[in-house]
Write an enzyme that holds these catalytic residues in place. Structure first.
Site, PDB file in Angstrom:
ATOM      1  CB  SER A 250      37.318  47.386  13.788  1.00  0.00           C
ATOM      2  OG  SER A 250      36.156  47.962  13.208  1.00  0.00           O
ATOM      3  CE  LYS A 251      39.597  44.704   6.764  1.00  0.00           C
ATOM      4  NZ  LYS A 251      39.911  43.874   5.616  1.00  0.00           N
ATOM      5  NE  ARG A 252      32.329  49.322  13.839  1.00  0.00           N
ATOM      6  CZ  ARG A 252      32.807  48.771  15.038  1.00  0.00           C
ATOM      7  NH1 ARG A 252      32.789  47.348  14.793  1.00  0.00           N
ATOM      8  NH2 ARG A 252      33.492  49.465  15.828  1.00  0.00           N
ATOM      9  CD  GLN A 253      36.422  52.567  13.252  1.00  0.00           C
ATOM     10  OE1 GLN A 253      37.116  51.450  12.939  1.00  0.00           O
ATOM     11  NE2 GLN A 253      35.756  52.606  14.145  1.00  0.00           N
ATOM     12  N   GLY A 254      36.467  52.052   7.451  1.00  0.00           N
ATOM     13  CA  GLY A 254      37.055  52.085   6.232  1.00  0.00           C
ATOM     14  C   GLY A 254      38.215  51.085   6.140  1.00  0.00           C
TER      15      GLY A 254
END
Ligand code: GLU
Length: 484
Positions: A250-254
């Protein structure tokens, strides 16, 4: 089947930006088709108007084009099954929906929305109520304004098995599958299941490579192939891609949107290389593949079953090495847009600085967007603030620092005369005067660039006009003397 008949497709829905996962699906389908000298199609699955995001089509096209993933038939390109945008093919799906109803494999369900809502609230799935209503009941509901959908009859019991090219034999209890899924919605548009099966058949798709999240739909698709007496394509379900935290990417990983990675300054060849390795391997060592080499070596046998893990640092590592290998002129040309984005229109002086700095910047960045920060110090008009505590590294004291900057002022002309040797000249100077060389260099670097980290000395002297260097030394001295 002869190899050249192999036909694959990438069938994205225009529901937002293209992400790493979709890109991998596109790439594998492309590589598989190219490897076998088959055809690769692009089809837009845009029948879910609720999830539609304007601009997604362009994002899909731009992402594929940027990466060099070319399609032979399909959206914007045309081909024997035009159009390749499902919203423009609704009559085709309606025809097959009617055929399925006529054969008794599907039925019109007049389900009042309150009833479906009630089922949802109770947490229950569909209970086939539409199949058991009589024609008279349906007429009453229709008169009340209830619009019918077409639903597939699914067997309450039994098992469906198929041979997945990656997972091997997969079998599903029909009881675990969605009950009588909708094929045609009340607005006359098909759902994914119907549209995808009809199109894969009409477009003569031989191999469907798609992410494992679609595995649960495959059973429904097989029922449809059976009902329509069509031969299903081969299925290959790709392993999921997880983030480093073990959760779904997801976006959390950049940034994982393809065009965001482009903006950040990843090279398409690095991204393709890295993405190809998210679930596929040639052997357990080799990590470097051009697109042509991927086409040459790609095979389904190399695809793993277990989840792949997306590691931004690994992608950066790939990108850094691709950047370093670029011919200097090519690397330099790539830099300008990144500077323009930060700084606006570039003056001739600024362009010259970028050209001068390019060979020094090339080994120091992992993404192109990191480049401008290395040259902030010499932007025309830049005047980096100097803080005394930053000037005094190690055991260096104020009087010694003042002496160093003064010595440098005296030697400045000579150093500029041989700027390419600046590093060596400064070393000689520090030794001659007996200064600790680490602290000496740190002081010079900081005073000239305003930062403890900078390009090497020869770059600093090549980039900073001599008059500007004089001024900075002067300011440095003032800072030291002020409260010294
Ligand atoms: N439209 C589906 C998607 O967005 C395609 C799934 C498939 O490949 O069958 O991924």
């Amino acid at each position: 089947m002869s190899a050249s008949h192999i036909r694959t497709r990438y069938a994205p829905s225009p529901t937002g930006q293209q992400h790493i996962g979709g890109l991998r699906t596109a790439l594998y389908n492309y590589l598989f088709a190219r490897h076998h000298k088959g055809r690769f199609l692009l089809r837009l699955e845009d029948t879910d108007r609720k999830r539609y995001q304007p601009g997604s089509e362009q994002d899909i096209v731009s992402a594929l084009q940027w990466l060099g993933i070319e399609w032979d038939e399909g959206y914007l390109k045309g081909g024997p099954q035009s159009p390749y945008q499902q919203s423009e093919r609704r009559e085709i799906y309606q025809r097959y929906a009617t055929e399925l109803v006529t054969q008794g494999a599907a039925y019109h369900a007049y389900d009042p929305s309150e009833e479906l809502e009630e089922l949802r609230k109770l947490g229950r799935g569909y209970d086939r109520r539409g199949a058991s209503r009589s024609a008279a009941e349906n007429r009453v509901l229709a008169a009340r304004g209830v619009l019918p959908v077409v639903r597939l009859h699914t067997p309450p019991q039994g098992e469906l098995a198929f041979d997945d090219l990656i997972l091997g034999e997969v079998s599903r209890r029909t009881a675990d599958m969605a009950v009588d899924p909708v094929l045609l919605k009340s607005d006359g548009l098909p759902t994914y299941h119907l549209a995808s099966v009809v199109d894969d058949h009409l477009m003569a798709i031989t191999h469907v490579l798609r992410s494992q999240e679609w595995l649960s739909s495959t059973g429904i698709h097989l029922l449809l192939y059976q009902a329509l007496s069509w031969e299903p394509p081969h299925f290959a379900h790709l392993p999921p891609i997880m983030g480093k935290d073990g959760k779904k990417l997801s976006k959390r990983q950049g940034a994982t949107a393809v065009l965001d990675l482009q903006t950040a300054g990843y090279l398409p060849q690095a991204l393709c290389n890295y993405i190809a390795l998210l679930g596929w391997a040639w052997d357990d060592k080799r990590e470097r593949f051009s697109l042509a080499e991927l086409i040459e070596h790609f095979s389904l046998a190399g695809i793993q079953r277990s989840p792949a893990s997306f590691d931004l640092q690994k992608l950066q590592w790939h990108n850094r090495s691709y950047l370093q290998e670029l011919p200097l002129a090519e690397f330099e040309a790539l830099l300008y847009p990144y500077f323009e984005r930060e700084e606006g229109t570039l003056s001739a002086t600024r362009r010259r600085q970028i050209a001068t700095a390019a060979p020094f910047v090339q080994p120091r960045i992992a993404t192109l967007q990191e480049a401008p920060q290395w040259l902030i110090f010499c932007r025309p008009g830049a005047s980096p603030p100097l803080v005394r505590s930053q000037m005094l590294k190690g055991s260096l004291r104020v009087p010694q620092a003042i002496a160093i900057l003064q010595a440098l002022q005296n030697e400045l002309k000579q150093i500029y005369a041989q700027a390419a040797e600046a590093g060596a000249l400064l070393k000689v100077l520090s030794q001659r005067e007996g200064y600790p060389s680490g602290a000496f260099m740190a002081l010079v670097r900081y005073t000239l660039s305003g930062s403890p980290v900078s390009l090497p000395m020869e770059a600093l002297f090549a980039l900073l006009p001599m008059a500007e260097a004089h001024q900075r030394l002067h300011r440095g001295l003032a800072e030291l003397q002020e409260r010294g």
